[in-house]
Design an enzyme around this catalytic site. Structure first.
Site, PDB file in Angstrom:
ATOM      1  N   ASP A 157      10.246  22.779   0.972  1.00  0.00           N
ATOM      2  CA  ASP A 157      10.495  21.601   0.146  1.00  0.00           C
ATOM      3  C   ASP A 157      10.462  20.333   0.997  1.00  0.00           C
ATOM      4  OD1 ASP A 157      12.767  22.377   1.501  1.00  0.00           O
ATOM      5  OD2 ASP A 157      14.104  22.308  -0.226  1.00  0.00           O
ATOM      6  N   ASP A 177       8.456  37.408  -6.669  1.00  0.00           N
ATOM      7  CA  ASP A 177       7.910  37.804  -5.367  1.00  0.00           C
ATOM      8  C   ASP A 177       8.413  39.168  -4.917  1.00  0.00           C
ATOM      9  OD1 ASP A 177       5.928  36.280  -4.264  1.00  0.00           O
ATOM     10  OD2 ASP A 177       7.113  35.629  -2.549  1.00  0.00           O
TER      11      ASP A 177
END
Length: 737
Positions: A449, A141
């Site tokens: 998550d 990223d």
């Protein structure tokens, strides 16, 4: 007579279930008695100040009680599981095994060293699993050519490393860990010396490129690889660049040193634009989901953090013991392995083990609908990302007729496939779609998550927690206190975003859509930062009242003192039992509860404040990467069990001020209690101040006694001293007024 099929897995209830349930009932009755006593104190308050003080303490106790009640969800029906990989291998051939996609995310080559990311990937490439069925995807990223160069180097090294590991049945398949451990215990395997030299040369080239900040043309030997770097043009920045996808190794074209097929290795940097929101790590994972669906489309996905690597070559087989079990697999979303951190110092001074979060709580959740997704070391069914369990799968994640493909290597490197992959990795691709809301990893929280696992279970999916006797995945951890608290503050903000979600609050939506116990478990995790409210109140209010010689608790001769003693010892004692029963030590438990108190007046508190400001539109959440690069002196002090304070941080101001305030109140309060003959009246408040002082010893040491570079900065010490003096003077003014 038909041969009986051997079990792939078994489960067993925890033997402490009935003790935990009995304790929960007795402790709940004690809580009712506590609030009865608090109500009497409120009604009998002689002054407005005492009424307000009792009211604030009651609020603190209400929050403590709520969080304690939610904690009981983990103790209600914990389950321990075993997997039998040998039975799976006896019932399936290599050709029958499903393909496996491995997702690894990184974002900054200077905070997350590319060599470490490479080691994580190499440990997964060398699984005891058909190599042609493994595809390793690396999401960069940061859009850094340094990361791409590192994986080009890793691709060459992997051709030697993978057959070496498999031929010698090596367990430690992270080369850095293997060579480090072998240096201490000796190398029993032939050829290790040449391989180590090859690894060190690769590592040196990667680190040299990182140090220089660029990749020189002469560092790249392959003409095909050199062409990849042409994508980095003058206008290419980490925040604004086109999608870059490179197939570095293709299973159908490339072979290792022994002529065997290699795993696919794919580098991806999704398109970035300053005009588009990218949803942090969840956005990167969703880009990987789309790209992998077009390229390999494996039905099983392993997600690994860039600093986590496998220490168990058979980890995929152990996960498949659950994912392929007919009794479980129809609505089983994922198998979560615990996070284990080797290298933690003897007493785990920062509580980096997170034993409750990563080991104890998931066992408790497994007795209901299963554990939450912990962000790494997790094997998913791809189908779980394609919508609710009972709904038809979304065709973009599960393309028609492709779910049975073993790898898709015959088309992974074709130009048309790469062009399609770059298109779905575009920053505007998700606009107007269901990505991040109904399919894929979920948006709306920095803790993607937690929010993803929670959303899946509310959609009818279940999960399994498997904790093998020896760890399957291990990782790095923050070795400075500031990094730890920064990481925890980011988690706190993300958890509050999920917990107070208007449409998916765990207490309402979770209990209704999953189960009562599951909703309570997720509520406990989501409201974790609310510990800051009672901890901060108990760090200030009893101390202030002590300076005023105003009792807030029963005196030593009052029978009500036994209630408060039971509540304290019952809560702390059960927590200690849980910790030690799961393989902990008393010293590590003490460190764990100390760091919990420290977080309560720092990272939990700051996360809560930032969330409230965000809700008022005053602040916008950002995402800070925890650095994995640490100075040698810091590492040395950490191994010696010495706290690291060597930077000016707002976290250190609050914890130092709380420590100074408790020390002042303990000394002044004790002197006044003795002189006034009021020791029995002030005993509990003296105990609270003393308890904080005992836990604050490393802080006092850093402020006054230490001379090394890791001591508390003078600015922080001075400011904490001023705040402590201001607190004392305010109490004196109130006492005399």
């Amino acid at each position: 007579m038909e041969k009986q099929q051997l079990p792939l897995n078994t489960s067993q209830s925890d033997p402490l279930i009935w003790f935990n349930r009995f304790h929960a009932i007795s402790y709940t009755l004690a809580l009712f008695a506590l609030f009865y006593h608090r109500s009497l104190s409120l009604l009998r308050s002689p002054t407005l100040f005492s009424f307000i003080s009792f009211l604030i303490l009651t609020i603190a106790d209400l929050v403590l009680s709520l969080l304690w009640i939610l904690t009981q969800a983990f103790r209600w029906s914990p389950v321990r599981r075993r997997a039998y990989a040998e039975n799976l291998k006896a019932s399936l051939t290599a050709a029958d095994l499903p393909a496996l996609d491995v997702f690894i995310c990184t974002a900054d080559p200077y905070k997350e060293p590319p060599v470490d990311v490479v080691n994580s990937a190499l440990s997964a490439m060398a699984f005891d699993y058909p190599a042609e069925k493994i595809s390793v995807y690396v999401s960069d990223d940061g859009g850094s050519k340094l990361t791409l160069f590192a994986f080009m180097e890793a691709a060459g090294f992997a051709r030697q490393w993978i057959p070496f590991c498999k031929e010698n049945s090596i367990k430690e398949r992270n080369p850095q860990a293997y060579f480090a451990n072998g240096a201490n215990s000796g190398f029993p395997h032939n050829g290790w010396r040449d391989l180590q030299a090859m690894y060190e040369r690769m590592k040196a080239r990667i680190e040299s490129a990182v140090e220089s900040g660029d990749v020189a043309v002469d560092q790249v030997s392959s003409v095909e690889y050199r062409k990849a770097f042409e994508r980095w043009t003058v206008g290419f920045t980490r925040k604004d660049h086109p999608a870059v996808i490179e197939v570095l190794v293709a299973a159908d074209k490339d072979t290792d040193a022994m002529g065997n097929a290699m795993p696919n290795i794919i580098y991806m940097s999704r398109e970035k634009s300053t005009a588009c929101h990218h949803h942090f790590k969840a956005g990167a994972l969703n880009a990987l989901l789309r790209v992998s669906s077009l390229m390999s489309n494996a039905p099983i996905i392993l997600n690994l953090d860039c600093d986590v690597y496998s220490t168990d070559p058979q980890a995929p087989l152990r996960a498949l013991c659950f994912l392929l079990d007919p009794a479980l697999c129809t609505n089983l979303a994922f198998v979560q392995f615990p996070q284990i951190f080797p290298g933690i110092n003897k007493n785990d001074i920062y509580g980096n083990e997170y034993k409750r979060l990563y080991q104890i709580n998931p066992l408790g959740m497994d007795g209901s609908w299963g554990p939450n997704y912990l962000g790494t070391g997790c094997f998913f069914q791809r189908r779980a990302f394609a919508g609710p369990a009972l709904s038809p799968p979304h065709p973009e994640i599960m393309p028609t007729g492709s779910s049975s493909r073993s790898s898709g290597g015959e088309r992974i490197w074709r130009e048309a496939t790469l062009e399609a992959a770059e298109r779905v990795a575009g920053c505007h691709y998700e606009k107007g779609t269901e990505w991040g809301s109904i399919i894929g990893f979920r948006y709306g929280s920095l803790s993607e998550d937690f929010f993803t696992g929670y959303s899946m279970q509310c959609e009818g999916w279940r999960s399994v927690f498997y904790s093998p006797e020896e760890p399957s995945f291990v990782g790095d951890f923050p070795s400075t206190l500031n990094d730890l608290l920064s990481q925890c503050k980011r988690w706190s903000l993300g958890l509050l975003q999920a917990g107070f979600s208007c449409s998916k609050c765990p207490i309402t939506y979770g209990i209704r859509r999953a189960s009562f116990i599951t909703g309570m478990s997720y509520a406990h995790n989501a409201f974790w930062p609310l510990w800051s409210i009672p901890i901060t109140i108990y760090a200030l209010l009893p101390q202030f009242a002590l300076l005023l010689s105003m009792p807030l608790f029963p005196k030593a001769s009052d029978p009500w003192i036994y209630l408060y003693t039971y509540l304290f010892l019952g809560s702390y004692g059960q927590d200690m039992i849980d910790f030690i029963m799961e393989g902990g030590t008393f010293q590590r438990w003490w460190s764990d509860q100390r760091i919990w108190l420290i977080k309560g007046v720092s990272s939990f508190l700051f996360g809560l404040i930032e969330y409230l400001l965000q809700r008022m539109g005053i602040s916008v959440a950002g995402f800070n990467i925890t650095s994995k690069v640490v100075d040698d002196q810091i590492v040395k002090r950490y191994k010696q069990g010495v706290f690291e304070f060597g930077t000016v941080s707002p976290f250190f101001v609050t914890i130092s001020a709380a420590a100074v305030i408790s020390l002042i109140s303990l000394i002044v309060g004790a002197v006044r209690a003795v002189s006034q003959g009021a020791m029995a009246d002030m005993l509990v408040q003296l105990f609270i101040s003393g308890f904080v002082v005992v836990n604050s010893w490393p802080i006092y040491e850093g402020m006054v006694l230490r001379k090394d570079s890791g001591k508390m900065p003078k600015k922080v010490t001075a400011l904490a001293g001023l705040l402590g003096c201001a607190f004392y003077l305010t109490a004196e003014f109130a006492r005399k007024g």
